[in-house]
Scaffold this motif. Structure first.
Motif, short mmCIF file in Angstrom:
data_model
loop_
_atom_site.label_atom_id
_atom_site.label_comp_id
_atom_site.label_asym_id
_atom_site.label_seq_id
_atom_site.Cartn_x
_atom_site.Cartn_y
_atom_site.Cartn_z
N ALA A 1 -34.40 17.52 -18.99
CA ALA A 1 -33.19 17.17 -18.23
C ALA A 1 -33.05 15.66 -18.10
N ALA A 2 -34.16 14.97 -17.88
CA ALA A 2 -34.12 13.51 -17.79
C ALA A 2 -33.65 12.90 -19.11
N GLY A 3 -34.18 13.42 -20.21
CA GLY A 3 -33.74 12.94 -21.52
C GLY A 3 -32.28 13.25 -21.77
N PHE A 4 -31.87 14.44 -21.39
CA PHE A 4 -30.48 14.87 -21.55
C PHE A 4 -29.55 13.95 -20.76
N ASN A 5 -29.93 13.64 -19.51
CA ASN A 5 -29.09 12.80 -18.66
C ASN A 5 -29.01 11.36 -19.15
N ARG A 6 -29.99 10.93 -19.93
CA ARG A 6 -29.98 9.56 -20.46
C ARG A 6 -29.09 9.44 -21.71
N LEU A 7 -28.74 10.57 -22.29
CA LEU A 7 -27.86 10.52 -23.47
C LEU A 7 -26.50 9.98 -23.07
N SER A 8 -25.97 9.09 -23.87
CA SER A 8 -24.64 8.56 -23.58
C SER A 8 -23.56 9.29 -24.36
N SER A 9 -23.95 9.98 -25.40
CA SER A 9 -22.99 10.67 -26.25
C SER A 9 -22.58 12.02 -25.65
N VAL A 10 -21.33 12.15 -25.33
CA VAL A 10 -20.81 13.41 -24.80
C VAL A 10 -20.93 14.50 -25.87
N PHE A 11 -20.73 14.12 -27.13
CA PHE A 11 -20.85 15.08 -28.23
C PHE A 11 -22.26 15.64 -28.30
N ALA A 12 -23.26 14.77 -28.22
CA ALA A 12 -24.66 15.22 -28.29
C ALA A 12 -24.98 16.13 -27.11
N LYS A 13 -24.52 15.77 -25.92
CA LYS A 13 -24.75 16.61 -24.74
C LYS A 13 -24.11 17.98 -24.92
N THR A 14 -22.92 18.01 -25.45
CA THR A 14 -22.21 19.27 -25.67
C THR A 14 -22.94 20.15 -26.68
N VAL A 15 -23.40 19.54 -27.77
CA VAL A 15 -24.12 20.29 -28.80
C VAL A 15 -25.42 20.87 -28.23
N ILE A 16 -26.16 20.07 -27.47
CA ILE A 16 -27.42 20.54 -26.88
C ILE A 16 -27.16 21.67 -25.90
N PHE B 1 -48.01 30.67 -11.33
CA PHE B 1 -47.77 29.30 -10.89
C PHE B 1 -47.99 28.33 -12.05
N GLY B 2 -49.03 28.56 -12.84
CA GLY B 2 -49.33 27.70 -13.98
C GLY B 2 -48.23 27.73 -15.03
N ILE B 3 -47.78 28.94 -15.37
CA ILE B 3 -46.69 29.08 -16.35
C ILE B 3 -45.43 28.38 -15.83
N SER B 4 -45.11 28.65 -14.59
CA SER B 4 -43.89 28.10 -14.01
C SER B 4 -43.95 26.59 -13.90
N THR B 5 -45.11 26.06 -13.57
CA THR B 5 -45.26 24.60 -13.46
C THR B 5 -45.00 23.94 -14.80
N VAL B 6 -45.54 24.51 -15.85
CA VAL B 6 -45.32 23.96 -17.19
C VAL B 6 -43.84 24.01 -17.54
N ILE B 7 -43.20 25.14 -17.24
CA ILE B 7 -41.77 25.28 -17.55
C ILE B 7 -40.94 24.30 -16.74
N ILE B 8 -41.25 24.15 -15.45
CA ILE B 8 -40.50 23.22 -14.60
C ILE B 8 -40.68 21.78 -15.05
N VAL B 9 -41.91 21.39 -15.38
CA VAL B 9 -42.17 20.02 -15.84
C VAL B 9 -41.45 19.77 -17.17
N ALA B 10 -41.57 20.71 -18.10
CA ALA B 10 -40.89 20.54 -19.39
C ALA B 10 -39.38 20.47 -19.19
N GLY B 11 -38.85 21.34 -18.35
CA GLY B 11 -37.42 21.33 -18.08
C GLY B 11 -36.96 20.04 -17.44
N THR B 12 -37.77 19.51 -16.53
CA THR B 12 -37.43 18.25 -15.86
C THR B 12 -37.43 17.09 -16.85
N VAL B 13 -38.42 17.06 -17.72
CA VAL B 13 -38.48 16.00 -18.73
C VAL B 13 -37.29 16.11 -19.68
#
Length: 172
Positions: A143-158, A129-141
């Motif tokens: 994903a939030a940063g990824f969704n805030r990107l306006s550059s389609v090119f940057a999103k594609t590269v990532i 549960f501890g490992i998964s919580t860290v992975i889920i929180v990191a992934g969520t953060v």
């Protein structure tokens, strides 16, 4: 609509939790070395690793863009993502098994003895549960940063870079 971002986050969280379940259903029994389930997993570990590598590779191919999923209906696509998340979680549990930390060593030692196996199982569940919580929180953060990107090119590269990492991991 104003509710769409909330709905999207809810879907991401549910798929993440399904991945956690897949991870847990493989990782915990694998650590319970005194059980028949663990012995069965280790008996078929080579083929399980190959299957896991294929699942991780397919996820990588999807992110790179080499594997397209025809989205015939939103419900079908969502269910497919749930199934893929579950299988990916289980596959990552197989890939994680060589990563034995000092804490995990103590827990695994508890699971090896019949008189402390139950305590070890509970500790292994909390560790998972501890490992998964860290992975889920990191992934969520991320994903939030990824969704805030306006550059389609940057999103594609990532996205393609993440796919390449998964593809490389699948070969390992």
């Amino acid at each position: 609509s104003g509710n769409q971002p909330y709905s999207q986050w809810k879907k991401i969280l549910i798929i993440s939790l399904v991945s956690l379940i897949g991870f847990s259903l493989v990782f915990i029994p694998m650590g319970m070395t005194t059980t028949g389930v663990s012995r069965t997993i280790f008996r078929y570990l080579d083929i399980a690793n190959q299957f896991g590598g294929v699942i991780i590779g397919l996820a990588g191919c999807y992110l790179i863009g080499w594997l397209a999923v025809r989205e015939s209906s939103p419900l079908f696509t969502y269910r497919l993502k749930l199934a893929a998340g579950f299988l990916l979680g289980g596959s990552l549990a197989l890939a994680y098994k060589p990563c034995i930390t000092p804490t995990l060593t103590v827990i695994l030692n508890l699971t090896n003895a019949m008189e402390t196996a139950n305590i070890g199982a509970v500790m292994l569940a909390f560790y998972t549960f501890g490992i998964s919580t860290v992975i889920i929180v990191a992934g969520t953060v991320l994903a939030a940063g990824f969704n805030r990107l306006s550059s389609v090119f940057a999103k594609t590269v990532i996205k393609k870079s993440c796919g390449a990492v998964l593809l490389a991991a699948s070969f390992l």
